[in-house]
Design a protein around this motif. Structure first.
Motif, PDB file in Angstrom:
ATOM      1  N   LYS A   1       1.271   4.329  -2.898  1.00  0.00           N
ATOM      2  CA  LYS A   1       1.061   5.736  -2.552  1.00  0.00           C
ATOM      3  C   LYS A   1       2.350   6.538  -2.548  1.00  0.00           C
ATOM      4  O   LYS A   1       2.364   7.687  -2.134  1.00  0.00           O
ATOM      5  CB  LYS A   1       0.392   5.832  -1.180  1.00  0.00           C
ATOM      6  CG  LYS A   1      -1.022   5.307  -1.179  1.00  0.00           C
ATOM      7  CD  LYS A   1      -1.655   5.469   0.167  1.00  0.00           C
ATOM      8  CE  LYS A   1      -3.080   4.961   0.146  1.00  0.00           C
ATOM      9  NZ  LYS A   1      -3.732   5.120   1.438  1.00  0.00           N
ATOM     10  N   LYS A   2       3.454   5.916  -2.972  1.00  0.00           N
ATOM     11  CA  LYS A   2       4.776   6.553  -3.027  1.00  0.00           C
ATOM     12  C   LYS A   2       5.225   7.032  -1.642  1.00  0.00           C
ATOM     13  O   LYS A   2       5.763   8.128  -1.491  1.00  0.00           O
ATOM     14  CB  LYS A   2       4.777   7.709  -4.018  1.00  0.00           C
ATOM     15  CG  LYS A   2       4.283   7.336  -5.397  1.00  0.00           C
ATOM     16  CD  LYS A   2       5.331   7.606  -6.418  1.00  0.00           C
ATOM     17  CE  LYS A   2       4.783   7.415  -7.815  1.00  0.00           C
ATOM     18  NZ  LYS A   2       4.951   6.126  -8.365  1.00  0.00           N
TER      19      LYS A   2
ATOM     20  N   ARG B   1      -1.765  10.690   3.949  1.00  0.00           N
ATOM     21  CA  ARG B   1      -2.307   9.747   2.961  1.00  0.00           C
ATOM     22  C   ARG B   1      -2.306   8.315   3.469  1.00  0.00           C
ATOM     23  O   ARG B   1      -2.936   7.450   2.908  1.00  0.00           O
ATOM     24  CB  ARG B   1      -1.503   9.814   1.659  1.00  0.00           C
ATOM     25  CG  ARG B   1      -1.682  11.101   0.918  1.00  0.00           C
ATOM     26  CD  ARG B   1      -0.987  11.033  -0.399  1.00  0.00           C
ATOM     27  NE  ARG B   1       0.466  11.083  -0.200  1.00  0.00           N
ATOM     28  CZ  ARG B   1       1.345  10.735  -1.116  1.00  0.00           C
ATOM     29  NH1 ARG B   1       0.953  10.284  -2.286  1.00  0.00           N
ATOM     30  NH2 ARG B   1       2.631  10.825  -0.876  1.00  0.00           N
ATOM     31  N   LEU B   2      -1.574   8.062   4.556  1.00  0.00           N
ATOM     32  CA  LEU B   2      -1.484   6.735   5.138  1.00  0.00           C
ATOM     33  C   LEU B   2      -2.668   6.547   6.080  1.00  0.00           C
ATOM     34  O   LEU B   2      -2.814   7.270   7.052  1.00  0.00           O
ATOM     35  CB  LEU B   2      -0.173   6.619   5.909  1.00  0.00           C
ATOM     36  CG  LEU B   2       0.402   5.253   6.150  1.00  0.00           C
ATOM     37  CD1 LEU B   2       0.712   4.566   4.838  1.00  0.00           C
ATOM     38  CD2 LEU B   2       1.664   5.370   6.964  1.00  0.00           C
ATOM     39  N   ASN B   3      -3.527   5.585   5.784  1.00  0.00           N
ATOM     40  CA  ASN B   3      -4.714   5.350   6.589  1.00  0.00           C
ATOM     41  C   ASN B   3      -4.359   4.400   7.727  1.00  0.00           C
ATOM     42  O   ASN B   3      -4.373   3.189   7.562  1.00  0.00           O
ATOM     43  CB  ASN B   3      -5.825   4.765   5.709  1.00  0.00           C
ATOM     44  CG  ASN B   3      -7.134   4.681   6.437  1.00  0.00           C
ATOM     45  OD1 ASN B   3      -7.253   5.110   7.572  1.00  0.00           O
ATOM     46  ND2 ASN B   3      -8.136   4.115   5.794  1.00  0.00           N
TER      47      ASN B   3
ATOM     48  N   GLU C   1       0.830  -1.207   0.000  1.00  0.00           N
ATOM     49  CA  GLU C   1       0.000   0.000   0.000  1.00  0.00           C
ATOM     50  C   GLU C   1       0.865   1.259   0.000  1.00  0.00           C
ATOM     51  O   GLU C   1       0.595   2.212  -0.735  1.00  0.00           O
ATOM     52  CB  GLU C   1      -0.911  -0.008   1.225  1.00  0.00           C
ATOM     53  CG  GLU C   1      -1.834   1.180   1.286  1.00  0.00           C
ATOM     54  CD  GLU C   1      -2.670   1.186   2.549  1.00  0.00           C
ATOM     55  OE1 GLU C   1      -3.143   2.285   2.902  1.00  0.00           O
ATOM     56  OE2 GLU C   1      -2.852   0.134   3.161  1.00  0.00           O
TER      57      GLU C   1
ATOM     58  N   SER D   1       2.502   9.959   6.845  1.00  0.00           N
ATOM     59  CA  SER D   1       1.817  10.938   6.018  1.00  0.00           C
ATOM     60  C   SER D   1       0.321  10.905   6.307  1.00  0.00           C
ATOM     61  O   SER D   1      -0.197   9.949   6.888  1.00  0.00           O
ATOM     62  CB  SER D   1       2.063  10.623   4.538  1.00  0.00           C
ATOM     63  OG  SER D   1       1.278  11.432   3.720  1.00  0.00           O
TER      64      SER D   1
END
Length: 139
Positions: free
Chosen positions: A31-32, A120-122, A27, A118
Motif C-alpha cells: 500500500k506504499k 488505508r491501513l486497516n 501489507e 493512514s
C-alpha cells in the motif's frame, strides 16, 4: 523449571509477533505506507505520521536505538524490536542487483522501518489487534 516454561512461552509469543509484523510490513509495503532507513523514520515520527516502528536488535550504533526508542516513547508510536537487520532488509525489499547477472542480488540490511498511519491501513484486522495486545500486556 517453571521459569524455563515461562521463558519458552514468551519466546513462542515473540515468534508469533514477528510473524504478525512480517505480514503487516508486507501489507504496508504493497500500500506504499512503509518507510525504511533511519533518517526517513525519524522524519515521519517527528511529523507524527507513524503508526508502528520496527527496530532491529542488532543495529549498528547504540545511539540509533536510543534515539528511535526515545522518539517513539515521546510521540506515542508503537515500537517493536525485530530479531535481525538482514531479515528486516529482506522484508522491506532493500536489495541491490549485481551487474550483468539476471537473478543474483544482495540484501542490504535495514536498521529501522516505520509503518505510516493512514486511513488505508486497516487496523481492525487480526494482525494489528494481536500486535496491540502483545504490546499492552507483555512489554
Amino acid at each position: 523449571h517453571l521459569c524455563q516454561q515461562g521463558r519458552m512461552k514468551f519466546k513462542s509469543k515473540s515468534i508469533l509477533v514477528e510473524r504478525a509484523v512480517k505480514i503487516v510490513i508486507k501489507e504496508a509495503r504493497f500500500k506504499k505506507l512503509l518507510v525504511s532507513g533511519l533518517k526517513e523514520t525519524i522524519k515521519f515520527i517527528i511529523q507524527k505520521n507513524g503508526y508502528l516502528c520496527v527496530l532491529a536488535k542488532n543495529c549498528d550504533l547504540k545511539s540509533y536505538r536510543v534515539t528511535i526508542k526515545v522518539l517513539c516513547l515521546k510521540l506515542n508510536v508503537k515500537l517493536i524490536i525485530f530479531s535481525n537487520k538482514k531479515r528486516l532488509g529482506r522484508l522491506t525489499r532493500q536489495i541491490k542487483r549485481k551487474k550483468h547477472v539476471k537473478y543474483n542480488f544482495k540484501v542490504i540490511p535495514c536498521s529501522t522501518c516505520l509503518i505510516i498511519d493512514s486511513k488505508r491501513l486497516n487496523k481492525e484486522r487480526g494482525y494489528y489487534k494481536f500486535i496491540n495486545y502483545f504490546l499492552k500486556n507483555f512489554l
